[in-house]
Scaffold this motif. Structure first.
Motif: not given
Length: 683
Positions: A376-397
């Motif tokens: 049975v496929e149930v996903g990973r409920p723990q990951l519901d709190v993970i923040e989703r990143w969209h787009g390219p990574l920022p510039r690093f300094t």
């Protein structure tokens, strides 16, 4: 070119082991000196070396646990050494001139009196063992209110605390007095000390005897099992059981599911088989029941239980798996391409819950006897709190460096399972990251089981920790006000009676203070805080081995690098480990700078990660917790349908099935149903 960190680690290791060897040598030499001074009839020298030996005994017991373990295995533990002191005193008395003025009866009396020291010690320890065995409950609980007669009872602390050192120090006094009396030539002071010793230890024995007699009125083993079972049902009515058995380093396997079960609409209970788990499992609102003995577990009634969930394939699972009225589900402790995620043992469960289609296909490829309809496929409920990143990574300094999270797995139980990068490339990888021209902040978190099988992994882990912490010190320190605030929160979190809601509030506050306070500093994660998912949200890039963290990190949408420590060809590696299809690979000897250039230069696998997320973790909607709850409801309904309300675990099984006559069993099995009331009437 030799790595300076390796030289530093070797010196540290030699210094650490040198201290152990040194204290062991000193202790052995002190007892050898006792033997020599007794044979040479030198009472004052004997007394001096006796003080030295006893001081070393207490030092070893308090600060050198490896030496304590070694001496016990060599049958020269602290109790044995206490007996040696007495017998060497008797040897001193027999050899010196003092005994020449004694008659044989006088010498015999002194010997018998001196032997009272080990005799009373043995008596006290034996009595304490009986009390502890009687006090050790067959069932222990957390978050369950028990009647007063079922609550555990502890003996007075002064009777059990720091027992070996205190008994050893107390037994030193008669031996020291005897040596002084040999030098003086008269023994009445020795008799006074022995009387005092007898009174003190005898009083302790009487107190223990009184406690042992009082324990005779406590409930017996089965009464306690039944009483706890009744209290659990009355207060919680648990329908779902989370089952755990394992070492202290394996507690994370159960802890990762606690919040998921707390969010379910049905009540749950956590069953653990080792007492350490009851004490050390993280804070939770769920009731926790610890039953170490398998017979007690099989006699424990869980009248409302319909589903049991297992986080690992261990032998102790069979003690609950034997219960047919409960539906058994393997939920594991993370989806990965390692053998643990498609173990042939899995076919003993009614169902296997995986995160996404990848888990289903993994069992199909392995051909270990698990049918597709059982998955049975149930996903990973723990990951519901993970923040989703969209787009390219920022510039690093330098002020906002690239945050790299390094999560190596452990070495596995067998070489076939061997996938850790620590022993092959870990030191070189960390050295290159710390020296990278790209501004990097490294977060390092070793697997809890690192070094349990391969000492090389433990050595690499220690070296990496030292490297990262030294590099962190060079980048500055946490502001004093922030450090003080963190210590204040940690002290509050250490309060034993802290409720779950307050603990969660404090943990959130700690997290909000900790990460900004670190700035660009490197971090080594080894305790409960910071939590792994916090590091997921903070990190820009993950470097890991083949393990469940590769799949979990996909929830962030950020790039991942997977180590290939065996140096497999890329096509073979990705075919063997499909979970790495959207990850960049790091081969032995390959420069991490090349991988970083690829990731920061355009991240060509960004689209592949979106597809891999759905493949490994399932769809985003509905949320994983909702899918989990739905799967639980369906399995509960199946249990109710099959057993017509006769669910739960425990000895009631015999009563529930007692009406089934032997002649009806084949028919019941053959037509796929249970005997009905009509079947009962016919039989």
């Amino acid at each position: 070119m030799p790595n300076p960190w390796e030289k530093l680690h070797v010196l540290h290791m030699l210094a650490r082991r040198g201290s152990l060897i040194g204290v062991l040598t000193a202790l052995t030499a002190s007892y050898a000196a006792l033997v020599i001074t007794a044979i040479l009839a030198s009472p004052l020298a004997f007394a001096a070396f006796l003080l030295v030996a006893s001081a070393l005994d207490l030092l070893v017991e308090r600060r050198f646990r490896p030496v304590v373990a070694l001496l016990r295995r060599a049958q020269f533990g602290i109790s044995h050494r206490a007996f040696v002191q007495i017998f060497l005193l008797l040897l001193l008395v027999a050899i010196t001139d003092a005994n020449r003025e004694m008659s044989r009866p006088e010498l015999l009396v002194i010997s018998i009196v001196a032997l009272g020291v080990p005799v009373f010690r043995i008596g006290y320890l034996g009595m304490l063992t009986l009390v502890r065995r009687r006090l050790l409950p067959s069932v222990e609980v957390r978050n369950v209110d028990l009647p007063e007669e079922l609550q555990p009872v502890d003996p007075p602390r002064f009777l059990v605390q720091s027992l070996n050192p205190r008994m050893h120090a107390l037994g030193l006094l008669p031996v020291l007095a005897g040596a002084i009396c040999v030098w003086l030539g008269y023994f009445w002071p020795f008799g006074i000390v022995m009387v005092a010793y007898t009174v003190v230890v005898g009083a302790g024995c009487l107190l223990l005897l009184r406690q042992l007699m009082a324990l005779g009125n406590r409930p017996n083993r089965q009464d306690l099992v039944d009483g706890v079972s009744a209290a659990l049902r009355e207060q919680h009515h648990p329908e779902v059981v989370l089952y755990f058995s394992g070492s202290p380093n394996s507690l994370y396997q159960a802890e990762m599911w606690l919040r998921t079960l707390e969010k379910m609409p049905h009540r749950s209970v956590v069953f653990v088989r080792q007492r350490h788990a009851l004490r050390n499992l993280g804070r939770t609102r769920l009731p926790i029941v610890c039953i170490p003995n398998q017979v007690d577990l099989m006699n424990f009634t869980l009248a409302d239980a319909r589903v049991a969930m297992y986080v690992a394939n261990v032998g102790n699972n069979i003690h609950l798996l034997r219960e047919p009225r409960v539906k058994h589900v393997f939920i594991g402790h993370g989806d990965s391409d390692k053998v643990a995620s498609f173990n042939p043992f899995s076919k003993v469960y009614d169902q296997i819950w995986v995160a996404g289609p990848a888990g289903r296909e993994r069992y199909a490829r392995a051909q270990v006897g698990v049918r597709d309809e059982e998955i049975v496929e149930v996903g990973r409920p723990q990951l519901d709190v993970i923040e989703r990143w969209h787009g390219p990574l920022p510039r690093f300094t330098p002020d906002r460096p690239l945050t790299v999270l390094y999560l190596p797995t452990w070495e596995g139980w067998t070489d076939d399972d061997f996938q850790t990068s620590l022993t092959v490339m870990g030191l070189d990888l960390v050295t290159r990251l710390l020296a990278s021209p790209v501004p990097i902040r490294l977060i390092y978190k070793p697997h809890p089981l690192t070094g349990t099988r391969d000492p090389r992994a433990a050595d690499a882990d220690r070296q990496i920790r030292a490297m990262v912490r030294a590099a962190a010190r060079r980048t500055g320190s946490v502001p004093a006000t922030r450090a003080a605030e963190l210590r204040e929160i940690e002290a509050a979190l250490d309060q034993p009676n802290l409720d779950v809601e307050e603990a969660e509030r404090l943990a959130t506050r700690w997290r909000d203070v900790f990460w900004p306070a670190q700035g660009a500093r490197h971090v080594v994660m080894t305790g409960r805080l910071p939590q792994l998912f916090d590091a997921y949200n903070v990190a820009d890039l993950l470097i890991a081995d083949v393990s469940s963290v590769v799949s979990d990190f996909l929830a962030t949408g950020k790039p991942c690098v997977v180590a290939n420590p065996k140096g497999l060809a890329e096509e073979e590696f990705r075919a063997t480990f499909p979970s790495t299809s959207s990850s960049y690979l790091l081969h032995p000897g390959a420069d991490i700078e090349e991988v970083l250039t690829t990731v920061l230069g355009g991240d060509p696998l960004a689209e592949a990660r979106i597809r891999a997320r759905a493949y490994l973790l399932g769809p985003d909607h509905p949320p994983a917790q909702q899918r989990w709850n739905t799967a639980t409801e369906a399995l509960m309904a199946t249990a109710d349908l099959e057993w017509d309300g006769q669910h739960g675990a425990g000895p009631e099984l015999e009563q529930a099935t007692a009406f089934v006559e032997p002649s009806t069993v084949p028919q019941a099995i053959g037509d796929g149903r249970l005997p009905t009331s009509e079947d009962k009437a016919v039989s």
